[in-house]
Design a protein around this motif. Structure first.
Motif, PDB file in Angstrom:
ATOM      1  N   THR A  95      -5.208   1.444   2.099  1.00 47.45           N
ATOM      2  CA  THR A  95      -5.075  -0.006   2.300  1.00 47.45           C
ATOM      3  C   THR A  95      -3.787  -0.584   1.706  1.00 47.45           C
ATOM      4  O   THR A  95      -3.648  -1.801   1.626  1.00 47.45           O
ATOM      5  N   LYS A  96      -2.872   0.253   1.280  1.00 49.37           N
ATOM      6  CA  LYS A  96      -1.615  -0.258   0.718  1.00 49.37           C
ATOM      7  C   LYS A  96      -0.892  -1.167   1.715  1.00 49.37           C
ATOM      8  O   LYS A  96      -0.249  -2.140   1.316  1.00 49.37           O
ATOM      9  N   ARG A  97      -1.027  -0.836   3.007  1.00 50.81           N
ATOM     10  CA  ARG A  97      -0.345  -1.649   4.026  1.00 50.81           C
ATOM     11  C   ARG A  97      -1.291  -2.630   4.705  1.00 50.81           C
ATOM     12  O   ARG A  97      -0.883  -3.350   5.622  1.00 50.81           O
ATOM     13  N   ALA A  98      -2.532  -2.636   4.275  1.00 50.79           N
ATOM     14  CA  ALA A  98      -3.523  -3.544   4.874  1.00 50.79           C
ATOM     15  C   ALA A  98      -3.436  -4.918   4.220  1.00 50.79           C
ATOM     16  O   ALA A  98      -2.797  -5.089   3.170  1.00 50.79           O
ATOM     17  N   PRO A  99      -4.061  -5.938   4.816  1.00 54.68           N
ATOM     18  CA  PRO A  99      -4.099  -7.259   4.194  1.00 54.68           C
ATOM     19  C   PRO A  99      -4.690  -7.178   2.794  1.00 54.68           C
ATOM     20  O   PRO A  99      -5.584  -6.345   2.536  1.00 54.68           O
ATOM     21  N   PRO A 100      -4.242  -8.019   1.876  1.00 53.89           N
ATOM     22  CA  PRO A 100      -4.711  -7.953   0.484  1.00 53.89           C
ATOM     23  C   PRO A 100      -6.233  -8.014   0.341  1.00 53.89           C
ATOM     24  O   PRO A 100      -6.806  -7.354  -0.524  1.00 53.89           O
ATOM     25  N   LEU A 101      -6.887  -8.790   1.192  1.00 51.13           N
ATOM     26  CA  LEU A 101      -8.338  -8.937   1.083  1.00 51.13           C
ATOM     27  C   LEU A 101      -9.061  -7.614   1.328  1.00 51.13           C
ATOM     28  O   LEU A 101     -10.074  -7.323   0.688  1.00 51.13           O
ATOM     29  N   VAL A 102      -8.522  -6.810   2.237  1.00 53.92           N
ATOM     30  CA  VAL A 102      -9.143  -5.514   2.539  1.00 53.92           C
ATOM     31  C   VAL A 102      -9.144  -4.635   1.296  1.00 53.92           C
ATOM     32  O   VAL A 102     -10.139  -3.946   0.994  1.00 53.92           O
ATOM     33  N   ALA A 103      -8.030  -4.657   0.562  1.00 55.14           N
ATOM     34  CA  ALA A 103      -7.940  -3.856  -0.665  1.00 55.14           C
ATOM     35  C   ALA A 103      -8.967  -4.316  -1.700  1.00 55.14           C
ATOM     36  O   ALA A 103      -9.503  -3.512  -2.466  1.00 55.14           O
ATOM     37  N   ARG A 104      -9.254  -5.612  -1.722  1.00 51.36           N
ATOM     38  CA  ARG A 104     -10.233  -6.142  -2.675  1.00 51.36           C
ATOM     39  C   ARG A 104     -11.651  -5.663  -2.362  1.00 51.36           C
ATOM     40  O   ARG A 104     -12.528  -5.697  -3.226  1.00 51.36           O
ATOM     41  N   TRP A 105     -11.884  -5.261  -1.121  1.00 49.37           N
ATOM     42  CA  TRP A 105     -13.222  -4.797  -0.731  1.00 49.37           C
ATOM     43  C   TRP A 105     -13.425  -3.305  -0.969  1.00 49.37           C
ATOM     44  O   TRP A 105     -14.521  -2.784  -0.771  1.00 49.37           O
ATOM     45  N   VAL A 106     -12.380  -2.612  -1.395  1.00 49.78           N
ATOM     46  CA  VAL A 106     -12.487  -1.172  -1.644  1.00 49.78           C
ATOM     47  C   VAL A 106     -13.563  -0.851  -2.680  1.00 49.78           C
ATOM     48  O   VAL A 106     -14.341   0.097  -2.492  1.00 49.78           O
ATOM     49  N   PRO A 107     -13.654  -1.602  -3.795  1.00 50.13           N
ATOM     50  CA  PRO A 107     -14.711  -1.281  -4.773  1.00 50.13           C
ATOM     51  C   PRO A 107     -16.112  -1.297  -4.173  1.00 50.13           C
ATOM     52  O   PRO A 107     -16.947  -0.443  -4.508  1.00 50.13           O
ATOM     53  N   PHE A 108     -16.382  -2.245  -3.274  1.00 45.47           N
ATOM     54  CA  PHE A 108     -17.708  -2.295  -2.667  1.00 45.47           C
ATOM     55  C   PHE A 108     -17.951  -1.078  -1.780  1.00 45.47           C
ATOM     56  O   PHE A 108     -19.040  -0.495  -1.798  1.00 45.47           O
ATOM     57  N   ALA A 109     -16.934  -0.687  -1.013  1.00 46.65           N
ATOM     58  CA  ALA A 109     -17.081   0.494  -0.153  1.00 46.65           C
ATOM     59  C   ALA A 109     -17.388   1.730  -0.996  1.00 46.65           C
ATOM     60  O   ALA A 109     -18.238   2.553  -0.632  1.00 46.65           O
ATOM     61  N   ALA A 110     -16.717   1.839  -2.145  1.00 52.29           N
ATOM     62  CA  ALA A 110     -16.947   2.983  -3.023  1.00 52.29           C
ATOM     63  C   ALA A 110     -18.348   2.945  -3.625  1.00 52.29           C
ATOM     64  O   ALA A 110     -19.036   3.967  -3.707  1.00 52.29           O
ATOM     65  N   VAL A 111     -18.775   1.762  -4.035  1.00 56.65           N
ATOM     66  CA  VAL A 111     -20.116   1.620  -4.617  1.00 56.65           C
ATOM     67  C   VAL A 111     -21.190   1.952  -3.589  1.00 56.65           C
ATOM     68  O   VAL A 111     -22.163   2.660  -3.883  1.00 56.65           O
ATOM     69  N   ALA A 112     -21.027   1.448  -2.369  1.00 59.80           N
ATOM     70  CA  ALA A 112     -22.015   1.711  -1.313  1.00 59.80           C
ATOM     71  C   ALA A 112     -22.084   3.202  -0.993  1.00 59.80           C
ATOM     72  O   ALA A 112     -23.172   3.776  -0.867  1.00 59.80           O
ATOM     73  N   ALA A 113     -20.908   3.839  -0.869  1.00 56.14           N
ATOM     74  CA  ALA A 113     -20.882   5.273  -0.555  1.00 56.14           C
ATOM     75  C   ALA A 113     -21.519   6.090  -1.675  1.00 56.14           C
ATOM     76  O   ALA A 113     -22.292   7.023  -1.423  1.00 56.14           O
TER      77      ALA A 113
END
Length: 320
Positions: A166-184
């Motif tokens: 997500t380095k090149r993705a919109p900033p908001l997408v990067a902020r959602w990474v922790p949730f994706a990791a927690v869910a996985a």
């Protein structure tokens, strides 16, 4: 009503409805009970045990019995009656979860920070999952170790991989990474920590509590419901809060107090968790049920051969 005949195990609210379960879990996940000393909890257990034995101390009120049961349910395991460790209790989900989640949402930009806070979170989750397991299905230290390492690796791989992606993705997408990791990680951590139930089956009973056998299908159903509940518990705070913070950070006053962003997110996560912990625990009944027709053929046939058509459903503690 004579308190000597008071049924302290009778649930105060209807567990067949979501609202009834919500009131019940608001009661027993009250974070304030996590602040009480062990001596106070042990006193509550003694009072509960006395009431079960029909020897309520003179002068005890019904309200005192309800409060003792609240403390008992918040701190003692439903299967074993043993006092659970503080960090693993659902009543500790608000203070513990708000601190860890708040910092995960704050420190998401660098790989070292992501690795550290995901490791802290998975260590916390592993302890919670072990504490709230179905104690009728014991798990060995080696299985606990494998579950912990697997879940932590999954969380780190998801978080670090998405963080780089997500380095090149919109900033908001990067902020959602922790949730994706927690869910996985939850999808791995909970089944792995409770693998003994999946492999050997979970104890199932009839409506009167008489043990009928062990079912792997019942275990799979209960564990799936727990995974859904845990992801739901985290979702609102970890999805909505990044949106809120991104908008707030546009204001100059927020740009001047960057050192307060972490504590601010911790407090806001706490507000979400006060409501989401009991709401997520209430999604499914604690005493889960399954139709006999949906059990494994061998167990289904054993029940029918012994009880005929008299048993239509089996029941089991799905854990939290």
């Amino acid at each position: 009503m004579a308190l000597s005949t008071f049924d302290i195990d009778a649930l105060r609210w209807d567990q067949s409805t979501f609202m009834g379960r919500l009131k019940h879990f608001f009661n027993i996940t009250d974070w304030r009970t996590a602040l009480l000393p062990d001596a106070k909890l042990d006193e509550a257990k003694i009072l509960v045990d006395s009431c079960r034995a029909g020897t309520v101390p003179p002068g005890t009120t019904e309200e005192q019995l309800h409060y003792a049961k609240k403390l008992y349910d918040s701190a003692f395991h439903p299967d074993t009656g043993d006092r659970m460790n503080l960090i693993g209790r659902m009543s500790f989900q608000v203070p513990g979860g708000m601190a860890i989640t708040g910092f995960m949402l704050q420190f998401y930009r660098t790989v070292p920070a992501v690795v550290f806070w995901q490791w802290v979170n998975q260590s916390f989750n592993a302890l919670v999952n072990y504490t709230n397991r179905n104690a009728a299905s014991p798990i060995t230290p080696s299985q606990i170790g494998v579950a912990y390492v697997t879940a932590t690796t999954t969380a780190l791989a998801t978080a670090v991989g998405l963080n780089l992606y997500t380095k090149r993705a919109p900033p908001l997408v990067a902020r959602w990474v922790p949730f994706a990791a927690v869910a996985a990680a939850n999808c791995v951590n909970i089944p792995m920590m409770r693998q003994q139930e999946i492999l050997g089956g979970i104890a199932v009973t009839d409506e009167n509590g008489n043990k009928l056998g062990h079912s792997r299908r019942a275990a799979a159903k209960g564990i799936t419901q727990v995974v859904v509940s845990r992801v739901t518990m985290a979702a609102p705070g970890m999805i909505i809060l990044p949106i809120v913070m991104q908008r707030l950070e546009r204001y100059k006053f927020m740009q001047r107090i960057t050192f307060l962003h972490g504590p601010l997110q911790v407090m806001m996560v706490g507000v979400f968790l006060v409501f989401m912990v009991p709401a997520a625990c209430s999604l499914f009944p604690q005493r889960c049920s399954m139709a006999v027709s949906n059990l494994e053929p061998e167990l289904r046939n054993a029940i029918i051969s012994q009880y005929g058509e008299g048993v239509h459903c089996v029941y089991f503690n799905k854990g939290l």
